[in-house]
Motif scaffolding. Structure first.
Motif, short mmCIF file in Angstrom:
data_model
loop_
_atom_site.label_atom_id
_atom_site.label_comp_id
_atom_site.label_asym_id
_atom_site.label_seq_id
_atom_site.Cartn_x
_atom_site.Cartn_y
_atom_site.Cartn_z
N GLY A 170 50.48 0.49 11.68
CA GLY A 170 51.45 1.11 10.79
C GLY A 170 50.75 2.12 9.90
N GLU A 171 50.92 1.99 8.59
CA GLU A 171 50.34 2.94 7.64
C GLU A 171 48.87 2.68 7.38
N GLU A 172 48.45 1.43 7.48
CA GLU A 172 47.08 1.08 7.10
C GLU A 172 46.10 1.28 8.24
N GLU A 173 44.82 1.29 7.87
CA GLU A 173 43.77 1.48 8.88
C GLU A 173 43.45 0.20 9.64
N TRP A 174 44.04 -0.91 9.23
CA TRP A 174 43.94 -2.15 10.00
C TRP A 174 45.27 -2.38 10.71
N SER A 175 45.22 -3.11 11.81
CA SER A 175 46.39 -3.25 12.66
C SER A 175 47.49 -4.09 12.03
N ASP A 176 48.72 -3.74 12.32
CA ASP A 176 49.87 -4.59 11.96
C ASP A 176 49.91 -5.80 12.87
N LEU A 177 49.55 -5.59 14.14
CA LEU A 177 49.58 -6.67 15.12
C LEU A 177 48.54 -6.38 16.20
#
Length: 236
Positions: A170-177
């Protein structure tokens, strides 16, 4: 030996990749995503640097076609590789090397790209695309899995089944899933089960993690637990 879909969810802005194959741990090497920038799937006789270096070029603003031309120009093995790219604007490019095993090819639509090799036939990609388009009202993660399940019903990887993966940013640099089924007799069914489990707590919990807008996130466990309980109650 693989087919994959790269897509952007217009409702959330998320970018996702789902992939399945008769090979071990496909999620460890095929899908690569840069949040808000685009996604890359590198497959066939996979070259992991297509994903690693390709994301760097995407971040620099290079077009998907330019990136593919840059990557294969320095790879003497590119005739045995398959690669497809979609940026956040929906621009798509693909490469299927002449030595990839039939059936192999690429298909693109509005907001999605699908590619595969060593498949039962062209219908695998066609049915994957049809299912993705038809399930527009489905939540993004479930929609991606359903698309691959349709391709599997059309024959999928002609050698059989072993692993599958789903990666969404999503928006962040870590995964949503980030779900991986590395070795299973029915990997897409297991992937669907894991996605369902993620909705029991994880998808509600992740909103409390640190973000660029809120670097500390929420650390009050009472607030977190109450928020998750409310989300679950509202879902019922």
């Amino acid at each position: 030996m693989t087919w994959s879909i790269i897509a952007k969810d217009n409702a959330t802005g998320q970018i996702g990749i789902a992939v399945a194959t008769k090979f071990f741990a496909v999620g460890a090497r095929v899908p690569h995503i840069a949040a808000g920038i685009g996604g890359i799937a590198t497959q066939a006789l996979v070259n992991p640097y297509y994903g690693i270096d390709g994301l760097k070029l995407l971040r620099e603003g290079r077009s998907p076609r330019e990136i593919i031309e840059t990557l294969i120009a320095t790879d003497a093995g590119h005739a045995s590789r398959q690669l497809h790219i979609m940026n956040a604007k929906g621009r798509i490019a693909a490469h299927t090397g002449k030595d990839c095993v039939d059936w192999c090819g690429h298909l693109e639509g509005s907001g999605f790209s699908i590619a595969g090799n060593m498949l039962a036939g062209a219908r695998v990609l066609d049915d994957t695309a049809k299912a993705y388009v038809a399930n527009i009202g489905m939540p993004f993660a479930q929609r991606l899995i359903a698309a691959l399940q349709a391709g599997e019903l059309a024959g999928g990887d002609k050698r059989g089944k072993q692993s599958a993966a789903l990666l969404i940013y999503g928006e962040e640099e870590w995964s949503d899933l980030d779900l991986r089924v590395d070795d299973h007799v029915d990997p897409l069914a297991e992937l669907a089960r894991l996605e369902a489990v993620s909705r029991e707590r994880w998808v509600h919990f992740r909103k409390y993690l640190p973000s660029r807008k809120n670097p500390a996130g929420i650390t009050d466990r009472a607030v977190i637990d109450a928020g998750i309980a409310a989300a679950l109650e509202g879902r019922q």
